[in-house]
Design a protein around this motif. Structure first.
Motif, mmCIF file in Angstrom:
data_model
loop_
_atom_site.group_PDB
_atom_site.id
_atom_site.type_symbol
_atom_site.label_atom_id
_atom_site.label_comp_id
_atom_site.label_asym_id
_atom_site.label_seq_id
_atom_site.Cartn_x
_atom_site.Cartn_y
_atom_site.Cartn_z
ATOM 1 N N ASP A 274 31.374 48.459 40.298
ATOM 2 C CA ASP A 274 30.067 47.819 40.470
ATOM 3 C C ASP A 274 30.159 46.681 41.472
ATOM 4 O O ASP A 274 31.171 45.974 41.533
ATOM 5 C CB ASP A 274 29.560 47.227 39.147
ATOM 6 C CG ASP A 274 29.137 48.290 38.153
ATOM 7 O OD1 ASP A 274 28.435 49.235 38.555
ATOM 8 O OD2 ASP A 274 29.505 48.167 36.973
ATOM 9 N N LEU A 275 29.063 46.488 42.210
ATOM 10 C CA LEU A 275 28.890 45.308 43.051
ATOM 11 C C LEU A 275 27.989 44.320 42.335
ATOM 12 O O LEU A 275 27.010 44.716 41.693
ATOM 13 C CB LEU A 275 28.224 45.689 44.374
ATOM 14 C CG LEU A 275 29.103 46.202 45.491
ATOM 15 C CD1 LEU A 275 28.248 46.626 46.680
ATOM 16 C CD2 LEU A 275 30.123 45.160 45.923
ATOM 17 N N HIS A 276 28.294 43.041 42.464
ATOM 18 C CA HIS A 276 27.497 41.968 41.883
ATOM 19 C C HIS A 276 27.331 40.889 42.945
ATOM 20 O O HIS A 276 28.245 40.647 43.743
ATOM 21 C CB HIS A 276 28.197 41.355 40.666
ATOM 22 C CG HIS A 276 28.691 42.352 39.668
ATOM 23 N ND1 HIS A 276 27.915 42.825 38.642
ATOM 24 C CD2 HIS A 276 29.895 42.977 39.556
ATOM 25 C CE1 HIS A 276 28.619 43.686 37.918
ATOM 26 N NE2 HIS A 276 29.817 43.794 38.459
ATOM 27 N N LEU B 76 29.997 37.263 46.356
ATOM 28 C CA LEU B 76 29.975 38.725 46.366
ATOM 29 C C LEU B 76 31.188 39.233 45.598
ATOM 30 O O LEU B 76 32.329 38.924 45.952
ATOM 31 C CB LEU B 76 30.015 39.227 47.808
ATOM 32 C CG LEU B 76 28.952 38.621 48.736
ATOM 33 C CD1 LEU B 76 29.256 38.941 50.191
ATOM 34 C CD2 LEU B 76 27.561 39.109 48.343
ATOM 35 N N VAL B 77 30.938 40.005 44.536
ATOM 36 C CA VAL B 77 32.003 40.404 43.615
ATOM 37 C C VAL B 77 31.978 41.913 43.398
ATOM 38 O O VAL B 77 30.913 42.501 43.180
ATOM 39 C CB VAL B 77 31.833 39.678 42.254
ATOM 40 C CG1 VAL B 77 32.902 40.119 41.270
ATOM 41 C CG2 VAL B 77 31.863 38.163 42.441
ATOM 42 N N ALA B 78 33.148 42.542 43.427
ATOM 43 C CA ALA B 78 33.312 43.948 43.045
ATOM 44 C C ALA B 78 34.150 43.990 41.780
ATOM 45 O O ALA B 78 35.150 43.267 41.675
ATOM 46 C CB ALA B 78 33.995 44.738 44.156
ATOM 47 N N MET B 79 33.741 44.843 40.812
ATOM 48 C CA MET B 79 34.475 44.932 39.540
ATOM 49 C C MET B 79 34.537 46.366 39.035
ATOM 50 O O MET B 79 33.658 47.173 39.310
ATOM 51 C CB MET B 79 33.807 44.066 38.466
ATOM 52 C CG MET B 79 33.887 42.587 38.730
ATOM 53 S SD MET B 79 33.549 41.587 37.266
ATOM 54 C CE MET B 79 35.197 41.467 36.574
ATOM 55 N N ILE B 80 35.590 46.624 38.276
ATOM 56 C CA ILE B 80 35.713 47.891 37.554
ATOM 57 C C ILE B 80 34.880 47.788 36.279
ATOM 58 O O ILE B 80 34.816 46.741 35.646
ATOM 59 C CB ILE B 80 37.184 48.155 37.192
ATOM 60 C CG1 ILE B 80 38.017 48.328 38.465
ATOM 61 C CG2 ILE B 80 37.325 49.373 36.276
ATOM 62 C CD1 ILE B 80 39.516 48.393 38.216
ATOM 63 N N HIS B 81 34.221 48.869 35.914
ATOM 64 C CA HIS B 81 33.507 48.923 34.627
ATOM 65 C C HIS B 81 34.063 50.084 33.807
ATOM 66 O O HIS B 81 34.204 51.185 34.327
ATOM 67 C CB HIS B 81 32.010 49.136 34.840
ATOM 68 C CG HIS B 81 31.302 49.399 33.547
ATOM 69 N ND1 HIS B 81 30.965 48.396 32.675
ATOM 70 C CD2 HIS B 81 30.914 50.565 32.962
ATOM 71 C CE1 HIS B 81 30.371 48.919 31.614
ATOM 72 N NE2 HIS B 81 30.341 50.226 31.761
ATOM 73 N N PRO B 82 34.322 49.860 32.522
ATOM 74 C CA PRO B 82 34.367 48.573 31.832
ATOM 75 C C PRO B 82 35.664 47.852 32.165
ATOM 76 O O PRO B 82 36.622 48.465 32.633
ATOM 77 C CB PRO B 82 34.284 48.951 30.357
ATOM 78 C CG PRO B 82 34.901 50.308 30.285
ATOM 79 C CD PRO B 82 34.587 50.976 31.596
ATOM 80 N N GLN B 83 35.686 46.541 31.901
ATOM 81 C CA GLN B 83 36.831 45.733 32.310
ATOM 82 C C GLN B 83 37.931 45.656 31.261
ATOM 83 O O GLN B 83 38.965 45.064 31.504
ATOM 84 C CB GLN B 83 36.365 44.302 32.640
ATOM 85 C CG GLN B 83 35.552 44.222 33.918
ATOM 86 C CD GLN B 83 34.060 44.163 33.668
ATOM 87 O OE1 GLN B 83 33.606 43.454 32.799
ATOM 88 N NE2 GLN B 83 33.295 44.911 34.441
ATOM 89 N N ASN B 84 37.750 46.235 30.097
ATOM 90 C CA ASN B 84 38.740 46.074 29.022
ATOM 91 C C ASN B 84 39.552 47.336 28.762
ATOM 92 O O ASN B 84 40.029 47.554 27.661
ATOM 93 C CB ASN B 84 38.033 45.631 27.734
ATOM 94 C CG ASN B 84 36.935 46.600 27.316
ATOM 95 O OD1 ASN B 84 36.725 47.613 27.975
ATOM 96 N ND2 ASN B 84 36.252 46.291 26.242
#
Length: 197
Positions: free
Chosen positions: A27-29, A118-126
């Motif tokens: 995801d982008l945030h 500007l943030v990119a993340m893996i979903h879900p994070q756990n």
């Protein structure tokens, strides 16, 4: 009589592009934060452009603040930041997700600036997954002319993290600019929000 002329520049813009291969969900945030010289701070849910902030029903309760448009995009500040439809896998050609930023639609406070992390993340994070487990995860940031300001492999350069702030768009009275950051996160998106609130 002099010939009529218009300024043909519609305002500076930026595009943040995220792509990856495989069935991991990235995801982008982006946040619209005020920076008065003591760090960028977000004070309202209306400042958070995130798939987590889109209106939806979860277990019978409405969650999120941002309405989803008919084309599945969502935006903040009257379209100053617009997020593409949320992609759940990297099986598309080209960009899987992108955010368009039009800084001229934002008004920086007197004596300060608007900072857009500007943030990119893996979903879900756990899940224990980091960017090293994602094939070809890449972020490209371009200005309105298509010139690349940043082109980074998240898989290769930020492999130990589940999230990365690639940079920030700075919006000041004198104009806007991009600043590369490269800060990693290993908790969930609320860790990012805690950093900016």
């Amino acid at each position: 009589m002099p010939a009529l002329q218009l300024n043909l520049n519609k305002g500076e813009s930026f595009k943040v592009r995220l792509s990856w291969d495989g069935n991991t969900d990235l995801d982008l945030h982006a946040l619209v934060a005020v920076n008065m010289g003591h760090g960028a701070k977000v004070s309202s849910f209306e400042d958070i452009l995130s798939p987590y902030n889109v209106k939806r029903i979860i277990r019978g309760q409405e969650e999120g603040t941002l309405p989803l448009a008919a084309d599945k995009t969502f935006s903040v500040h009257g379209g100053a930041l617009v997020h593409s439809p949320d992609a759940t896998d990297g099986n598309q050609d080209g960009d899987d997700e992108y955010v368009t930023i039009r800084p001229h639609r934002l008004t920086p406070p007197a004596g300060g600036a608007i900072e857009i992390p500007l943030v990119a993340m893996i979903h879900p994070q756990n899940t224990g997954r980091t960017f090293k487990n994602v094939q070809n995860a890449r972020v490209i940031i371009e200005d309105g002319t298509g010139a690349e300001l940043l082109n980074v492999s998240l898989s290769a350069e930020f492999g130990e993290f589940v999230g990365v702030q690639m940079g920030s768009i700075m919006v000041e009275a004198s104009g806007s600019s991009f600043a590369a950051i490269g800060v990693g996160f290993n908790e969930d998106f609320n860790q990012v929000l805690g950093h900016f609130s």
